[in-house]
Design a protein around this motif. Structure first.
Motif, short mmCIF file in Angstrom:
data_model
loop_
_atom_site.label_atom_id
_atom_site.label_comp_id
_atom_site.label_asym_id
_atom_site.label_seq_id
_atom_site.Cartn_x
_atom_site.Cartn_y
_atom_site.Cartn_z
N UNK A 182 0.79 -1.22 -0.03
CA UNK A 182 0.04 -0.02 0.10
C UNK A 182 0.92 1.29 0.21
N UNK A 183 1.98 1.32 0.67
CA UNK A 183 2.89 2.21 0.71
C UNK A 183 3.65 2.56 -0.67
N UNK A 184 4.01 1.59 -1.32
CA UNK A 184 4.41 1.63 -2.78
C UNK A 184 3.25 2.59 -3.45
N UNK A 185 1.99 2.17 -3.45
CA UNK A 185 0.96 2.87 -4.18
C UNK A 185 0.80 4.13 -3.89
N UNK A 186 0.89 4.60 -2.49
CA UNK A 186 0.53 5.70 -2.01
C UNK A 186 1.86 6.65 -2.56
N UNK A 187 2.80 6.21 -2.54
CA UNK A 187 4.05 7.10 -3.11
C UNK A 187 3.92 7.35 -4.26
N UNK A 188 3.49 6.47 -5.18
CA UNK A 188 3.40 6.65 -6.72
C UNK A 188 2.00 7.85 -6.88
N UNK A 189 1.10 7.60 -6.02
CA UNK A 189 -0.18 8.65 -6.31
C UNK A 189 0.25 10.06 -5.79
N UNK A 190 1.49 10.12 -5.21
CA UNK A 190 1.75 11.50 -4.90
C UNK A 190 2.14 12.32 -6.16
N UNK A 191 2.15 11.63 -7.37
CA UNK A 191 2.42 12.34 -8.70
C UNK A 191 1.36 12.92 -9.34
N UNK A 192 0.14 12.66 -8.53
CA UNK A 192 -1.04 13.06 -9.18
C UNK A 192 -1.51 14.48 -8.31
N UNK A 193 -1.72 15.55 -9.26
CA UNK A 193 -1.95 16.79 -8.40
C UNK A 193 -3.47 16.95 -8.28
N UNK A 307 -4.68 -2.93 -9.25
CA UNK A 307 -5.64 -3.08 -10.43
C UNK A 307 -6.66 -1.82 -10.58
N UNK A 308 -7.06 -1.44 -9.54
CA UNK A 308 -7.64 -0.22 -9.57
C UNK A 308 -7.10 1.07 -10.09
N UNK A 309 -5.62 1.10 -9.58
CA UNK A 309 -4.88 2.35 -9.84
C UNK A 309 -4.61 2.18 -11.32
N UNK A 310 -4.16 1.07 -11.85
CA UNK A 310 -4.13 0.97 -13.27
C UNK A 310 -5.08 1.35 -14.08
N UNK A 311 -6.42 1.12 -13.76
CA UNK A 311 -7.60 1.30 -14.43
C UNK A 311 -7.80 2.84 -14.72
N UNK A 312 -7.62 3.44 -13.40
CA UNK A 312 -7.94 4.74 -13.38
C UNK A 312 -6.89 5.69 -13.98
N UNK A 313 -5.51 5.43 -13.52
CA UNK A 313 -4.59 6.25 -13.83
C UNK A 313 -3.47 5.26 -14.39
N UNK A 314 -3.58 4.82 -15.53
CA UNK A 314 -2.63 3.94 -16.40
C UNK A 314 -1.22 4.35 -16.34
N UNK A 315 -1.08 5.89 -16.75
CA UNK A 315 0.03 6.39 -16.93
C UNK A 315 0.86 6.62 -15.52
N UNK A 316 0.33 6.59 -14.59
CA UNK A 316 0.98 6.69 -13.24
C UNK A 316 1.29 5.29 -12.64
N UNK A 317 0.50 4.47 -12.80
CA UNK A 317 0.70 3.15 -12.20
C UNK A 317 1.01 2.16 -13.12
N UNK A 318 2.25 2.36 -13.72
CA UNK A 318 2.60 1.35 -15.09
C UNK A 318 3.05 -0.13 -14.29
#
Length: 318
Positions: A182-193, A307-318
């Motif tokens: 979860x922490x890895x996903x949260x870190x990647x999500x920081x790129x979303x303004x 899986x949710x992250x890749x569906x919603x933000x495919x460019x961020x969660x590659x």
């Protein structure tokens, strides 16, 4: 000499007897060395706030909900499972276990399997109260596991089951692994303004009765974690929604969690009458995700969030 030997033997017998009598009695609540080594007996406070005493490490376990089954397998104790529900489908080995029912449980069959432990779901504890009492009356330990609605409550379920089956260390390690994911996903999500965050409608059942995941659910927690807004975030639990009301909310993305079991689920949403002006439909941002990963409160929730992250933000969660 012979007399001396006899005196020595008599003294030895007396000393041995005194040694036995001199051993301190086991105090109440005190465990023997053998018990300390095995970790049993243990007392588990379950979801009904009842203290369940488990005398020995369970060798035969019945699980009455797929999420509990997945937890037992994740704790490397799947071989001990002797009975599951009709809905258990993961891991594959679980499908070959004896079936003890679906929406209703076959208590007689469960007793015939002679389990040491039954892991019951908190969600059906009231409706199955009489059956669970029958199991207890048969001398079977029954632990009612909490109906988890958040990450933290899932961790509590894992801890409870880990203690009940004698694998607390593995339970702690599993929780640590999930938290790290979860922490890895949260870190990647920081790129979303903030201005780039998408509003997402999660549809957990199709027409004619559409249900969604609102506030105080782990799906809502997943969306927050990956930087998305829940279109039903002002609703509680798992509410039924009015399709017209959701059109007014105009979500950027629609995610269905039943597409794994229902053919062409996304296509049905795209063709839904009156939804042609919804942004998600116009932009063809309607996706199916694996139902079990995102709706089952077990050890694969982190995979579901990804899986949710890749569906919603495919460019961020590659």
């Amino acid at each position: 000499m012979k007399k001396l030997l006899l005196l020595w033997m008599a003294a030895a017998i007396i000393l041995a007897g005194c040694g036995t009598e001199a051993q301190p009695e086991k105090k109440e609540g005190e465990k023997t060395a053998q018990e300390q080594q095995s970790g049993f007996p243990v007392t588990v406070k379950d979801a009904l706030d009842e203290e369940v005493i488990i005398e020995e490490k369970p060798e035969k376990i019945i699980s009455l909900i797929p999420s509990n089954t997945e937890i037992v397998y994740a704790l490397d104790s799947g071989d001990a499972i002797v009975g599951v529900t009709d809905f258990d489908n993961y891991p594959e080995e679980a499908m070959s276990k004896e079936k003890v029912g679906g929406m209703e449980f076959n208590i007689e069959k469960m007793i015939s399997l002679k389990p040491d432990l039954v892991l019951a779901p908190g969600s059906t504890a009231d409706t199955a109260k009489e059956g669970l009492q029958q199991l207890k009356d048969a001398g079977i330990a029954v632990v009612v596991v909490n109906d988890a609605q958040s990450f933290e409550e899932v961790y509590q379920s894992i801890e409870m089951i880990g203690k009940a089956i004698g694998e607390p260390e593995k339970a702690a390690e599993l929780i640590k692994t999930m938290k790290n994911s979860f922490a890895v996903l949260k870190k990647k999500a920081e790129a979303i303004k903030p201005e780039e965050q998408k509003t997402v409608f999660v549809e957990v059942s199709p027409e004619p009765e559409i249900y969604t995941a609102g506030n105080h659910t782990f799906i809502n927690e997943m969306l927050e974690l990956i930087g998305a807004k829940n279109a039903a975030g002002d609703m509680e639990g798992w509410p039924k929604v009015d399709p017209e009301a959701m059109v007014e909310r105009n979500p950027d993305v629609v995610v269905t969690t039943y597409g794994y079991y229902t053919e062409k689920a996304a296509e049905q949403v795209l063709a839904r009458q009156g939804w042609n002006n919804v942004k998600a439909v116009k932009d063809k941002q309607v996706f199916d995700v694996h139902s079990d990963l995102v709706t089952r409160s077990g050890p694969r929730l982190a995979e579901g969030a990804e899986e949710l992250a890749k569906a919603i933000y495919p460019d961020v969660f590659k």
